[in-house]
Write a protein that holds these residues in place. Structure first.
Motif, PDB file in Angstrom:
ATOM      1  N   THR A 144      50.514  13.260  58.926  1.00 20.87           N
ATOM      2  CA  THR A 144      50.539  12.567  60.374  1.00 20.87           C
ATOM      3  C   THR A 144      50.928  11.169  60.393  1.00 20.87           C
TER       4      THR A 144
ATOM      5  N   GLN B  74      45.039   9.712  69.078  1.00 16.09           N
ATOM      6  CA  GLN B  74      44.559  10.979  68.761  1.00 16.09           C
ATOM      7  C   GLN B  74      43.558  12.072  69.556  1.00 16.09           C
TER       8      GLN B  74
ATOM      9  N   TYR C 204      46.244  14.556  57.841  1.00 11.59           N
ATOM     10  CA  TYR C 204      46.085  13.462  58.624  1.00 11.59           C
ATOM     11  C   TYR C 204      47.059  12.253  57.668  1.00 11.59           C
TER      12      TYR C 204
ATOM     13  N   LEU D 106      52.906  10.603  68.181  1.00 13.99           N
ATOM     14  CA  LEU D 106      52.279  11.735  67.670  1.00 13.99           C
ATOM     15  C   LEU D 106      52.921  13.263  68.407  1.00 13.99           C
TER      16      LEU D 106
END
Length: 318
Positions: free
Chosen positions: A234, A119, A230, A208
């Motif tokens: 994500t 991240q 998130y 990602l």
């Protein structure tokens, strides 16, 4: 005036062409390849798997049924005798218990820290390229060299850790950090996580970077907070990369040898030995028993991966 009828002689028939051998056409070659299907392309890989994976496994199973000394002297077929000796060994239970704890802790810490690093590296900040390069160093170095380096750092007499902690007044006397299981196990876990971070972080970072920016824009338009984005955007889209990293880490950590052997050689006694290190220790005196331990390891890995894939539903779309 009389008409004269003229008759023309018929043209002679052309000579028959010379007999020539038929040449295979390009279409015929293509048909042959089509009949073979994908084997011309996957055949070399199948042969490689048979030689590198299947054949050693077969040899390992055969060896586990023989009584072979540490010097390699084969005393003949022993059936399940080596397995009986292995399961009667009082050290096997603690070794397998520590192997499970070792695998769970190292993989858990590796995945959590790697997810945070991925991240971080997915953001724009000064020096990002340099820090990405720095992360490769534990991966580029040999694991056994890294482990030996940490062993010297933790040495009771010459280790820099003891010297630094003594100078700072954090300890009153030098500690033997790898001399007993209580001190050694946390350091073994730390080093194993340290050498596992680069691969895992870059795998998650690659995942990602495949997430489209439009998805985040749509989440912002819908009023989702950062945490909601998130966990609901994500992480679900990162699931394929996460599963790949998790499975590979499970296999690698369970079978890890260099970290433990380089730092403690499985000691004292076998207190810090995992099943792989224990297998190597057994092989110094009884090759057949070590092969039996290898078969057990192989079976545990197969069952562990199959159970994980079943539980995680890896081939289903989220």
């Amino acid at each position: 005036m009389s008409e004269q009828t003229t008759t023309r002689a018929p043209h002679p028939a052309p000579p028959p062409p010379a007999t020539t051998r038929a040449r295979p056409s390009a279409a015929g070659g293509r048909n042959t390849l089509a009949r073979l299907g994908p084997w011309p392309w996957i055949g070399p890989s199948v042969v490689l798997i048979l030689l590198v994976v299947v054949w050693p496994v077969v040899e390992m199973v055969i060896t586990s049924t023989h009584k072979i000394s540490g010097l390699g002297i084969d005393f003949g077929f022993d059936g399940t005798g080596r397995y009986t000796k292995l399961f009667d060994d009082a050290r096997l239970g603690p070794v397998m218990a520590w192997t499970v704890v070792w695998t769970v802790l190292v993989v858990t810490f590796t995945m959590v820290v790697s997810l945070a690093l991925a991240q971080l590296y997915n953001q724009q900040f000064p020096g990002r390229r340099f820090t990405r390069w720095a992360l490769i160093i534990p991966w580029a170095s040999s694991v056994i060299v890294t482990s030996i380096g940490f062993r010297w750092m933790l040495d009771e007499v010459a280790g820099v850790l003891n010297r630094a902690m003594l100078d700072l007044g954090l300890i009153h006397s030098a500690e033997n950090w790898t001399g007993d299981a209580g001190h050694a196990k946390p350091w073994l876990i730390f080093v194993a996580v340290f050498v596992s971070l680069p691969f895992t972080t870059y795998t998650l970072l690659a995942g990602l970077q495949t997430v489209p920016g439009e998805v985040y824009e749509a989440a912002r338009v819908d009023g989702a907070s950062k945490w909601q984005t998130y966990f609901r955007v994500t992480l679900p889209l990162l699931r394929p990369s996460f599963l790949v990293a998790l499975v590979i880490n499970l296999i690698n950590v369970f079978n890890s040898f260099p970290v433990i052997w380089g730092m403690t050689q499985g000691g004292p006694n076998t207190d810090t030995s995992t099943s792989t290190v224990f297998m190597y220790i057994l092989g110094q005196t009884d090759v057949g028993e070590a092969a039996a331990m290898s078969v057990v390891n192989f079976a545990v890995v197969i069952v562990m991966v199959l159970l994980f894939l079943k539980v995680s539903r890896w081939n289903e779309e989220s």
